[in-house]
Design a protein around this motif. Sequence first.
Motif, PDB file in Angstrom:
ATOM      1  N   ARG A 249       0.831  -1.201   0.000  1.00 45.92           N
ATOM      2  CA  ARG A 249       0.000   0.000   0.000  1.00 45.92           C
ATOM      3  C   ARG A 249       0.871   1.261   0.000  1.00 45.92           C
ATOM      4  N   GLY A 250       0.352   2.288  -0.633  1.00 42.60           N
ATOM      5  CA  GLY A 250       1.126   3.489  -0.907  1.00 42.60           C
ATOM      6  C   GLY A 250       1.423   3.601  -2.392  1.00 42.60           C
ATOM      7  N   GLY A 251       1.382   2.449  -3.095  1.00 48.72           N
ATOM      8  CA  GLY A 251       1.517   2.430  -4.544  1.00 48.72           C
ATOM      9  C   GLY A 251       0.171   2.660  -5.214  1.00 48.72           C
ATOM     10  N   GLY A 252       0.129   2.492  -6.538  1.00 51.50           N
ATOM     11  CA  GLY A 252      -1.097   2.771  -7.280  1.00 51.50           C
ATOM     12  C   GLY A 252      -1.736   1.547  -7.892  1.00 51.50           C
ATOM     13  N   GLU A 253      -1.395   0.359  -7.399  1.00 46.35           N
ATOM     14  CA  GLU A 253      -1.873  -0.869  -8.035  1.00 46.35           C
ATOM     15  C   GLU A 253      -3.391  -1.021  -8.018  1.00 46.35           C
ATOM     16  N   PHE A 254      -4.053  -0.498  -6.990  1.00 43.71           N
ATOM     17  CA  PHE A 254      -5.499  -0.692  -6.865  1.00 43.71           C
ATOM     18  C   PHE A 254      -6.226   0.621  -6.603  1.00 43.71           C
ATOM     19  N   GLY A 255      -5.769   1.675  -7.263  1.00 40.44           N
ATOM     20  CA  GLY A 255      -6.492   2.937  -7.202  1.00 40.44           C
ATOM     21  C   GLY A 255      -6.059   3.834  -6.058  1.00 40.44           C
TER      22      GLY A 255
END
Length: 705
Positions: free
Chosen positions: A489-495
């Motif tokens: 989390r913190g990335g953009g993989e799921f919006g």
Amino acid sequence: SKPWVTKIHSKIVSDPYHWLKDQNNPAVIKYLQQENSYAYNAMADTKSLQSKLVQAMSRVEAQIAAPPEVLEKYQYYFKEDTSTSLPIYYRRKIDSNEIDNHEEMILNLDNLSKKYPYCCMGQLKISPSHQRIVYTFDTDGKENYEAHVIDLRGNQPKITEIIKHAFAVEFASNENYIIYTKQNDRRRPFQVWLKSLVVNQNDQLLLQEDDEKYFVHVASTKNHRFLTINLNSKSSSEACYLYISSVLALDTKNLKSKPVLIKKRELDTECYVDHSGDKFYILTNDKSSGKYKVMVAPDQNPGYDNWKDLPAINDDPCRTDSNILLDDMDIFSNYCALYQRENLRPQITVINLNSPEQHQTIKFPIGTIASASNFTFESNTVRFSFSSPLTADTFYELDMHDMTSTHLTPANIRLDGDQYVYDVSYATSEDGCKIPISLCHRKDIRLDSNNPLLAIVYGAYGMELNRQFTAQNMCLLRSGWILAFCHVRGGGEFGRHWYYQGRQLNKMNSFNDFLACINSVQEDGYTKPTMTCGKGTSAGGLIVAHLCNNQPDKISAAIMKVPHVDIIGTMLDQSLPLTIEEYEEWGDLNSSDVFDYIHSYCPYSNIEPHIYPSIFMTASYHDNRVPYWSPTRFMAKLRAVQRDHQQHYYNNISTNHKMFHILKTSMTSGHYGIAGDEGLKEAALEMAFLHKALDLPNEFWNELC
């Protein structure tokens, strides 16, 4: 010397290595050179292996090529000289679909590479009539760009204008004018200027943004009908590098007219604009779901009240129960191409703009797709590339009418899918959240925990973790390594919501997620702690460093490239170019709660007197994003703390091989490092470090070398 001491929110902060921040101090230069000498000597016994790895990667790189870019009546392309990392640009005329054999050189950057030890191309734009080009470049790694305008009408390309501190550039439709953004002394693009190329007059200031959080950007619509002026902030809602908070459109047929406001700045909202027919097409995010969608507005009255949904997809991607995420769009005269993802698997949806209810979708295996050179507005085909750890960038051209695709480049740089596995597994984080891990490895590995594994992480700014092909990763895979891409989390993989859960006061989720991924691959028998390595670049290095501080027994080695390991130090320094806008990613240290939270995880503030994994860390002397002194001070403090534990530090009984810590600083480059042959040498050095840190036998690389 005495430690530097300051008081923040009633807390005393002491830093004995504060002196390393003085970039102009000769003692600092000497210190960095000594670190580089130590790195060279520590890796001297791997020189033969490094040479073989460079040769192996060079053979791969030599076979990778991008197709020529077709722009109306010309075919544009570049060639790379092996002696320099800068390409030479050419073009050929296209006549009745037959390519004229006459090759015309339009830009040779070889002179720049000879003049400057570092040079990086920024933008290259071609005028609507193809008679001029403008390009930007940086010569010191500090992202301080200037622009050169070149006239192509004579026998030889001729520089006619030089624009200092120009960051983004665009031609107007009549190409007698250029619009550009100008940087201030903090490297922030804050002004928009209009420059005449035919009349000797002062440039005209069109707009100035004084708020330090906002960057100004200009871009042309694909049909050259409008120039968009975007005010960008890396706010709490921003996924990536720029957050579009307000957008204006300037009619290129009447440059003296007042720009029309399309969307005023609004928290948690961003938009990107293009134009076709009599409408603006706006890629924007839905505030409730955090997902992107496409809106349509009339160009005569494009205000927000007149926006409407593009009536194309029955399965609304903004539904909370939909797994489809929209990443980007390409607008043409008759079609709109949407680049989407569903559970990390890419797809392209094509919409007929004349009949928006008509749309078709083509799906791809797990990997990454990206828009290629789609500059011809009237085109009925769209170009894109597909890449994965197993497959180098392969370019396709998709007919948007019948959805048939054509290979533009051969897919010959790839690992045999019958011999390798590329799939997704899931780890369970501390709060129960399922964290995807993209696993890539040879099919013949045994789940006996004896495989070397490299866990790669980023997890910041809402950016999806890069899983594209590299020659370095190909070498690791062929040699039996397992690659584990950890989508924390913190990335953009799921919006946007996935991003929100890993930034500011939720940043601990990123660290917990990475630890969960490490635990998962070890529990499933892929590897064990003495065969596990971690790798993170920039903000990803923060996550790896946190693991080294708090769970050092989970991995045996770590690679941290220009790592953001001193959040406190950088966020307190408002003289740095990006500090103020970074408040919205990490938090404002003027708040005592934010300070306490960041201080609790800041790697530099939490180095402990225990046994650390082997560490290979890089820095760049001219880095404006992660200052060289951030990794430099981390390494200095780590060594000092470890001195009381030298017996364990140099001869760790549990692993039967030595631990060693290396800092390598590039004295000529910036945040994005070096390319070409020098880039391959650094990649080989990283692999040799992993080989040495894990004490792998030399036979391990036999198949590769």
